[in-house]
Design a protein around this motif. Structure first.
Motif: not given
Length: 255
Positions: A50, A53-54, A57, A59-61
C-alpha cells in the motif's frame, strides 16, 4: 558517550516501537510455524505494498486483489520467489497483447513484492535460523550506521540520502559483518558466514538507500505513519527487501 545518551533520549519513541516489533518477531521465531511466519510477513507485505503504491503514485485499487492473491498462492507454492518471474511474464504478456496496459502497475510487484517472496523462500528453504541471521545483519547495519554516523560522520555517503555518511555506512557494515559472522557459524562454516554477512549487510545498506530515493522522488519524509518513530512499514523493512534476496542467492550458491 554523551552524544549516544542524547541520541537515545531524542529517539525514545523509535526505540520503544522497535523493541515491540522485535519482541513480536522473536515470539514468532520461537513458535517457528510456517503459517504464522507467512501470516506475519503477509500483513507487513500488504501494508508495505500500500505504501509503495503511494510512493509510485499509482491509484488502482484492483491491484491490491492481485497482491493478496499472489501472497495466498505463495503459501502453497514450494518456491515462493519463483512467483515473481511468473508475475513478470504475465505482466509482459498483458502489455504485449493489449498495448495499452499500464506498465507502471508492475512496479509494486517488483518492489516490495519480490523482496517479500524471497523472505518467505528464505524461511521455507533454510529455516527460522536464517531469518534470525538476516535480522541480526540488517538490524546491526542500521544501528551501526546510525550511531557511528552520529558520532564520527563527516563525509556524505550519497546525495540520495544526505543524512547518511561514509563513516556511518562503513561502521554499520563492519559491525553487522562481525556479529553476523558469529551468528552465522551456527548454520554455516566461518568463510561462508563471513562472506554472506558482508554482502547481505551491503545489500541492506542499498535497500535503505533505494527507499530513500523513492521517498525523495515522491516528496515525502516517510512511507507512512503507522509506526511511531519509524514512519511506515516500508521504512522499517526496506533493508530486508534487498538483503533477503541476497541471502537466498548466496546460501543457494555457496552451500
Amino acid at each position: 558517550m554523551e552524544k549516544i545518551i542524547n541520541t537515545i533520549k531524542d529517539n525514545s519513541e523509535r526505540f520503544v516501537t522497535g523493541s515491540i516489533l522485535l519482541a513480536v518477531v522473536i515470539a514468532i521465531g520461537i513458535i517457528d510455524n510456517f503459517f504464522l511466519v507467512w501470516l506475519f510477513l503477509g500483513v507487513v507485505f500488504m501494508f508495505s505494498f500500500y505504501e509503495a503504491m503511494k510512493l509510485f503514485g499509482i491509484e488502482n485499487n484492483s491491484i491490491y486483489f492481485w497482491a493478496l492473491a499472489l501472497w495466498i498462492v505463495a503459501f502453497f507454492y514450494p518456491n515462493p520467489d519463483d512467483l515473481f518471474f511468473v508475475v513478470a511474464i504475465l505482466f509482459a504478456s498483458a502489455l504485449a497483447y493489449t498495448r495499452e496496459f499500464d506498465s507502471k502497475l508492475f512496479l509494486p510487484f517488483l518492489y516490495p513484492a519480490s523482496g517479500f517472496l524471497f523472505l518467505l523462500a528464505l524461511y521455507h528453504d533454510f529455516g527460522i535460523g536464517s531469518l534470525f541471521w538476516l535480522l541480526v545483519v540488517v538490524a546491526l547495519t542500521d544501528i551501526g550506521a546510525y550511531f557511528v554516523g552520529k558520532m564520527f560522520g563527516k563525509r556524505e555517503f550519497c546525495p540520495t540520502s544526505p543524512n547518511k555518511t561514509v563513516e556511518g555506512a562503513v561502521g554499520g557494515v563492519v559491525l553487522a559483518t562481525l556479529f553476523g559472522t558469529m551468528f552465522g557459524l551456527s548454520l554455516v562454516d566461518f568463510g561462508y558466514a563471513f562472506i554472506i554477512s558482508l554482502f547481505v549487510s551491503v545489500a541492506s545498506l542499498f535497500g535503505d538507500l533505494f527507499e530513500s530515493y523513492l521517498k525523495r522522488r515522491a516528496g515525502v519524509k516517510d512511507s507512512g505513519d503507522i509506526l511511531p518513530g519509524h514512519g511506515g512499514f516500508l521504512d522499517r523493512v526496506d533493508g530486508y527487501l534487498f538483503a533477503g534476496p541476497a541471502m537466498v542467492v548466496l546460501l543457494r550458491g555457496l552451500l
